[in-house]
Design a protein around this motif. Structure first.
Motif, PDB file in Angstrom:
ATOM      1  N   GLY A   1      33.442  28.815  41.516  1.00  7.74           N
ATOM      2  CA  GLY A   1      32.348  29.688  41.093  1.00  7.74           C
ATOM      3  C   GLY A   1      31.265  29.728  42.159  1.00  7.74           C
ATOM      4  O   GLY A   1      31.342  29.012  43.160  1.00  7.74           O
TER       5      GLY A   1
ATOM      6  N   THR B   1      29.485  26.596  44.511  1.00  8.75           N
ATOM      7  CA  THR B   1      30.263  25.359  44.464  1.00  8.75           C
ATOM      8  C   THR B   1      30.647  24.885  45.864  1.00  8.75           C
ATOM      9  O   THR B   1      31.147  23.782  46.024  1.00  8.75           O
TER      10      THR B   1
ATOM     11  N   TYR C   1      29.195  16.879  47.207  1.00  9.20           N
ATOM     12  CA  TYR C   1      29.812  17.827  48.133  1.00  9.20           C
ATOM     13  C   TYR C   1      30.704  17.103  49.122  1.00  9.20           C
ATOM     14  O   TYR C   1      30.356  16.014  49.520  1.00  9.20           O
ATOM     15  N   PRO C   2      31.777  17.711  49.570  1.00  7.79           N
ATOM     16  CA  PRO C   2      32.346  18.947  49.052  1.00  7.79           C
ATOM     17  C   PRO C   2      32.817  18.727  47.619  1.00  7.79           C
ATOM     18  O   PRO C   2      33.384  17.678  47.321  1.00  7.79           O
TER      19      PRO C   2
ATOM     20  N   GLN D   1      30.787  14.124  51.437  1.00  8.38           N
ATOM     21  CA  GLN D   1      30.584  14.225  52.877  1.00  8.38           C
ATOM     22  C   GLN D   1      29.625  15.378  53.114  1.00  8.38           C
ATOM     23  O   GLN D   1      30.006  16.542  52.981  1.00  8.38           O
TER      24      GLN D   1
HETATM   25  N1  LIG Z   1      29.683  19.929  52.263  1.00  9.16           N
HETATM   26  C1  LIG Z   1      28.438  20.200  51.842  1.00  9.16           C
HETATM   27  N2  LIG Z   1      27.419  19.424  52.226  1.00  9.16           N
HETATM   28  C2  LIG Z   1      26.161  19.657  51.816  1.00  9.16           C
HETATM   29  N3  LIG Z   1      25.820  20.663  51.010  1.00  9.16           N
HETATM   30  C3  LIG Z   1      26.775  21.475  50.577  1.00  9.16           C
HETATM   31  C4  LIG Z   1      28.134  21.296  50.962  1.00  9.16           C
HETATM   32  N4  LIG Z   1      28.872  22.252  50.362  1.00  9.16           N
HETATM   33  C5  LIG Z   1      28.002  22.998  49.646  1.00  9.16           C
HETATM   34  N5  LIG Z   1      26.747  22.542  49.768  1.00  9.16           N
HETATM   35  C6  LIG Z   1      25.533  23.089  49.112  1.00  9.16           C
HETATM   36  O1  LIG Z   1      25.936  24.041  48.153  1.00  9.16           O
HETATM   37  C7  LIG Z   1      25.339  25.301  48.411  1.00  9.16           C
HETATM   38  C8  LIG Z   1      26.298  26.413  48.084  1.00  9.16           C
HETATM   39  O2  LIG Z   1      27.422  26.332  48.925  1.00  9.16           O
HETATM   40  P1  LIG Z   1      28.228  27.630  49.335  1.00  9.16           P
HETATM   41  O3  LIG Z   1      29.309  27.182  50.248  1.00  9.16           O
HETATM   42  O4  LIG Z   1      27.318  28.672  49.859  1.00  9.16           O
HETATM   43  O5  LIG Z   1      28.818  28.063  47.931  1.00  9.16           O
HETATM   44  P2  LIG Z   1      29.784  29.260  47.558  1.00  9.16           P
HETATM   45  O6  LIG Z   1      30.243  29.905  48.827  1.00  9.16           O
HETATM   46  O7  LIG Z   1      30.896  28.631  46.794  1.00  9.16           O
HETATM   47  O8  LIG Z   1      28.962  30.151  46.703  1.00  9.16           O
HETATM   48  C9  LIG Z   1      24.939  25.250  49.859  1.00  9.16           C
HETATM   49  O9  LIG Z   1      23.848  26.085  50.116  1.00  9.16           O
HETATM   50  C10 LIG Z   1      24.611  23.794  50.063  1.00  9.16           C
HETATM   51  O10 LIG Z   1      23.311  23.554  49.646  1.00  9.16           O
END
Ligand SMILES: Nc1ncnc2c1ncn2[C@@H]1O[C@H](COP(=O)(O)OP(=O)(O)O)[C@@H](O)[C@H]1O
Ligand SMILES: [Mg+2]
Lengths: 459, 587
Positions: B234, B237, B424-425, B501
């Protein structure tokens, strides 16, 4: 401008007209639709072939008759006039004056659909906006040029929160004020009035432009309202170099108007009757937030939407969340506990805060502190669930500390007054006050050097 | 027969347009419509009537507008100059367009996908008289400090002997660098249809992982080089962050990142960040191996549909040079929605949730273009595809997720509750899977002969914790025996100290296989020692009091990839600490 008139109306269905093609018609061009008394309203061409034209009217079709309606093709896309004089004015959803004053004087008309910003020319937003609201500044930081919606529900204080943000928003080290563009879609006059009073009180009304398509205006007009507002915002930001804050409320009403048109046209729906292109359509609005390289201004968007049944998986919040750079989610349970602002910590998110906080921007410990607060609050939720089953007495000491932490978090950190304006330092210091109540070993997301500095040296 | 077909527009419904007098045009031919000569593609032909999808905003297009076709399929231009580029869905260069067309993408503006003026130093590797055929490498240019760009005989060229080959010389991509005795003139760039997979000799079975530097992926749910993975979740995430992390740290030679119907700022983020990120191996900026395709959510939807084909065709071109290419497609759901939108306008019969019945076929065709193959030059080349999936409401039972699952072999399920807790992840260790574990086990055995057993045991702990957590929810943790509470403790450690991580942690954002395997062994050594000590009657509380847990949880960010011996030493430290403790409890 060539104007061609056409009679030959074949069918009227809701806001949609079908007519014979007996003129040179262009896709998406603006039309003027006249009733028998020559009263007119605006519409646009949705599709056209050799024989017929489909037109959508941004007004009320109920008075129209097949025989006496005529349609004038204007040969241009839908535009609104733009100019500095827009400031302090109120327009309807079509960009016509709504405050009894004449239309602004300008030769500059802009296509309301805008055009897609070349991704290459975007400037990544990184300037921290201090809203003075702890939960936002601390946990879901707003960045200049971001699109950060408020997901709300009926009766929740989203307007109060949006008004407080608009009043208090400042950049940390700059004096520039925000210019506010307000788009009201299907909201009652009280809502518009509430914002007007607020702007007046803080003396910024002359720096506000409003586009209102109120609850009693034809619903299709709502489809143009945010486009008019964003066109004005783009002019103010990129032509005049202003920092613009766009408040759009209520996006749910907008989406319903879109569904209405789509249903009338017999298009295949995807979820809950909303058209399959709802995502692309919303993106054509939300993606108009941002910054451009070599341009001074910026557009920050705060769309407000009410989640039907408080359901965050409903297509409107869902697709919005997929496009915007995070979301501020209001929660009924907190509201009922008298917490203002009732921002649900865990589902709220600011995707742009990563580059806008930390040393030199907010404070060095901000990232670690916010990450730790989220982790701790998540734990609080778990323990509350456990406590509701086994009883609080059965909890361990540590768990009980977490429960206290959770209450403090809601009552001291989240809660604040409508007029209360906290600095980011005050917000972070408050966070440390709360974290202090937990054993140090629980602060596993915080770098030891900050624990040393903010827990031991300061505290 | 003339090479130009001219028709006229008779029907316009959004980006779907119909034109007549198109008798001699071909299916999938590219057309130019109206005064602005907007780019489109013929997607249906019914006698002389062509249905065309338009790749640019076509507001104000009129009935009677002229349609011109040169009877060529929609193609990408392949040659030196692709790397470090950013393109829209139909390979229009966005940097170039920002110079000539201004800040906004206006319909009708055009630019060459790669520079026709720039001179590259061509270095021959074939010589006069050599017999060459489709795919043979005849020379190269050093396109960037990271990538040697080989010049190959284009796939549809007949084999022949080289009559002429240029010496080491500066040439533009349009100049001839070789001539064959069958008359073929070879230039450094050639066109290739976006919808037609490029040929190769044979498919090979995969045997090595694509190392991504992300522990939960590499250690628990690895993707093979040439493999396919889906990352559903979603909003918020972590799909995009994971894709970015993979684009940064995976050990591919070439990255093709397709931003398909997603945010403009995410592409800007890559453009800003990648030139400053240094590849751990070559010490060169990561941008030098990267190509971006950006057809963001607000750009025309038909071009979104074609963007993933543009990306995969470019990937195949580099694969044919013998490179390992990784494609990130964010998000394949937006591509599927583009299909749905176009299909709706074509008034086709919808299947589930309005998606066309051919959705699964198209998905299969796309993922089928991944693989490890033998090239025309008898080298190995690969394409790994990692597709993000954005299920409505985060519900994986929807059609795109379900159909994708049939064609991928690695499933990284993102979990909303993990993301909410900022774990995260947020890849769920319970719902994710990889079918490549077997194929790549030799690789991990090479890193550490024990690690696969250790991994299996760690996974068992995580699964046991899941069941224990159910009990805890009913009766609280205090009623569990110490042996079970140890499982909870170690599972928690695995989550905080291993699976989590942060992409923002300078030290932890990338983990070498060596560090990955040692860190896991540290945690499991702690577990084994604890288990033994408990058996001797030591209460768990005494183990907690050793203070190891908090330290181990932070090792991922205190020990860098270059100092992994610290982890080896830590294993000894654990042993010492426990030996000391046992002294008290030995009978
Ligand atoms: N590996 C990660 N490390 C730190 N923060 C993360 C990580 N993955 C996601 N986040 C946090 O979650 C938020 C949403 O991630 P995002 O990849 O943009 O979500 P999606 O593409 O699924 O909508 C990011 O802005 C960040 O704050
Ligand atoms: Mg994303």
């Amino acid at each position: 401008m060539i104007k061609i008139e056409s009679l030959g109306l074949k069918k009227i269905e809701g806001p949609i007209l079908m007519l014979e093609k007996n003129a040179d018609v262009k896709y998406d061009e603006v039309v003027r639709v006249f009733d028998e008394k020559r009263n007119s309203q605006i519409g646009k061409v949705l599709s056209v072939n050799e024989k017929s034209v489909v037109v959508q009217v941004f007004g009320n079709t109920s008075g129209l008759t097949i025989k006496d309606t005529s349609v004038e093709f204007l040969g241009i896309p839908m535009t609104i006039p733009v100019g500095r004089d827009m400031l302090g004015r109120v327009f309807n959803g079509l960009g016509e004056p709504f405050d009894g004053l004449p239309q602004i004087f300008t030769g500059d008309y802009r296509d309301v659909n805008g055009a897609a910003l070349n991704p290459y020319i975007r400037e990544y937003p990184r300037d921290f906006i201090q809203t003075g609201i702890s939960v936002i500044d601390g946990l879901t930081t707003l960045i200049r040029g971001q699109k950060l919606p408020i997901f709300s529900g009926n009766g929740l204080p989203h307007n109060v929160l949006a008004a407080q943000i608009a009043r208090q928003a400042t950049l940390k080290n700059a004096t520039e004020e925000f210019t506010v563009v307000f788009a009201g879609m299907g909201v009652k006059y009280d809502v518009a009035k509430y914002f007007i009073d607020n702007f007046e009180r803080s003396g910024v009304l002359s720096n506000v432009v409003m586009y209102l398509s109120l609850a009693d205006a034809p619903s299709v007009e709502r489809l143009l309202t945010p486009r008019a507002a964003l066109t004005a915002a783009e002019y103010l930001a990129y032509d005049l170099g202003m920092h613009v804050l766009v408040i759009m409320t209520d996006m749910t009403n907008y989406c319903e108007a879109l569904r209405e048109v789509s249903t009338t046209r017999g298009q295949i729906p995807s979820r809950k009757g909303y058209p399959g292109y709802l995502y692309s359509d919303l993106a054509s609005l939300y993606e108009r937030a941002g910054r451009i390289k070599n341009k001074k201004g910026s557009i920050t968007q705060i769309p407000i939407l009410s989640m039907p049944n408080d359901d965050i998986t409903h297509p409107i919040p869902d697709l919005t969340g997929y496009i915007t750079e995070g979301q501020i989610v209001l929660e009924r349970e907190l509201f009922q506990k008298n917490v203002y602002p009732p921002v649900a910590g865990l589902p709220s998110l600011s995707r742009l805060m990563k580059d806008g906080i930390g040393e030199g921007m907010t404070r060095e410990d901000h990232k670690d502190v916010s990450s730790q607060l989220f982790a701790c609050y998540a734990k609080v939720k778990e323990i509350r669930a456990l406590a509701s089953v086994i009883g609080e007495e059965e909890l361990s000491d540590l768990d009980r500390k977490y429960l206290d932490f959770g209450n403090d978090f809601e009552n001291k950190f989240l809660s604040q007054g409508y007029e209360e304006n906290r600095t980011i330092e005050a917000t972070l210091d408050l966070a440390w006050e709360l974290l202090k109540t937990l054993p140090e070993s629980e602060l596993y997301r915080i770098n030891n050097k900050y624990i040393q500095k903010y827990l031991h040296e300061k505290g | 027969m003339s090479d130009v077909v001219k028709g006229i527009v008779v029907d316009i419904d959004g980006p779907i347009v119909k034109a007549i007098n198109m008798n001699t045009a071909g299916m999938l031919d590219v057309v130019y419509v109206g005064e602005k000569s907007l780019v489109g593609e013929i997607i249906k032909l019914d006698r002389g009537k062509a249905t065309i999808q338009i790749y640019e905003e076509n507001s104000m297009m009129g009935i009677g507008d002229e349609v011109v076709s040169h009877k060529r399929p929609l193609s990408v231009l392949l040659g030196p100059g692709l790397l470090e580029g950013i393109y829209d869905g139909i390979q229009r260069p966005l940097m170039e367009l920002s110079r000539t067309g201004g800040n906004f993408l206006l319909p009708g503006v055009k630019a060459d996908p790669i520079s026709f003026d720039k001179k590259w130093k061509f270095v021959p590797i074939a010589k006069k008289g050599d017999l060459v055929s489709a795919g043979t490498k005849i020379g190269y240019v050093d396109e960037t400090a990271l990538v040697r760009h080989f010049i190959m005989i284009p796939p549809d060229t007949k084999s022949g002997k080289i009559d002429y080959i240029s010496g080491e010389e500066d040439k533009t991509v349009l100049e001839t660098v070789a001539k064959l005795d069958n008359g073929a003139e070879i230039k450094m760039a050639h066109y290739w249809s976006v919808r037609k997979p490029r040929p190769y000799k044979e498919r090979l079975s995969m045997n090595r992982p694509l190392i991504t530097g992300q522990r939960v992926i590499d250690m628990f749910f690895p993707i093979a080089r040439g493999g396919t993975a889906a990352i559903p979740g979603g909003f918020g995430t972590g799909k995009t962050m994971t894709q970015h992390a993979l684009a940064k740290w995976s050990d591919a030679d070439i990255i093709v990142y397709i931003g398909c119907g997603e945010r403009g700022n995410e592409m800007t983020d890559v453009l800003n960040e990648f030139p400053h990120l240094i590849d751990p191996k070559s010490k060169q900026p990561l941008m030098k191996r990267t190509i971006l395709i950006a057809n963001t959510s607000n750009m025309p939807v038909a071009a979104r549909e074609v963007s993933i084909y543009t990306g995969v065709t470019i990937a195949e071109y580099f694969r044919d040079m013998g490179y390992n290419v990784a494609i990130m497609a964010d998000s394949t759901s937006r591509w599927a929605e583009a299909l749905r939108e176009l299909s709706g306008r074509l008034e086709e019969m919808p299947a589930e949730e309005g998606f066309p019945a051919y959705l699964p076929t198209r998905l299969a065709e796309f993922y089928e273009r991944a693989g490890l193959i033998r090239t025309a030059n008898d080298e190995e080349g690969s394409i790994s595809i990692i597709g993000a999936v954005s299920p409505p409401g985060g519900d994986f039972s929807e059609p795109v997720t379900q159909h994708t699952k049939r064609f991928i072999r690695c499933f990284w399920a993102l979990d909303k509750s993990l993301a909410n807790a900022r774990h995260y992840p947020s890849i769920s260790w319970l719902d994710s899977y990889s079918e490549y574990n077997d194929e790549i086990k030799e690789y991990w055995n090479g890193v550490d002969a024990d690690i696969l057993n250790v991994r299996a045991e760690a996974m068992t702990i995580l699964k046991r914790e899941e069941r224990l957590a159910q009990i805890v929810k009913l009766v609280g943790p205090d009623s569990l025996p110490d042996s079970q509470r140890l499982i909870l403790l170690v599972a928690d450690l695995l989550k905080k100290g291993y699976l989590q991580q942060s992409a923002f942690d300078e030290v932890d954002m990338y983990s070498t296989p060596k560090k990955q395997s040692l860190l896991l062994k540290v945690i499991m050594n702690f577990y084994w020692s604890s288990e033994n000590t408990l058996k001797l009657g030591t209460p768990l509380i005494k183990i907690r009091e050793l203070g190891l847990v908090d330290e181990i949880a932070k090792l991922k960010s205190t020990v860098s990839n270059d100092n992994t011996e610290e982890l080896e030493n830590y294993i000894f430290k654990i042993k010492d600490k426990f030996d000391e403790l046992m002294k008290f409890y030995k009978v």
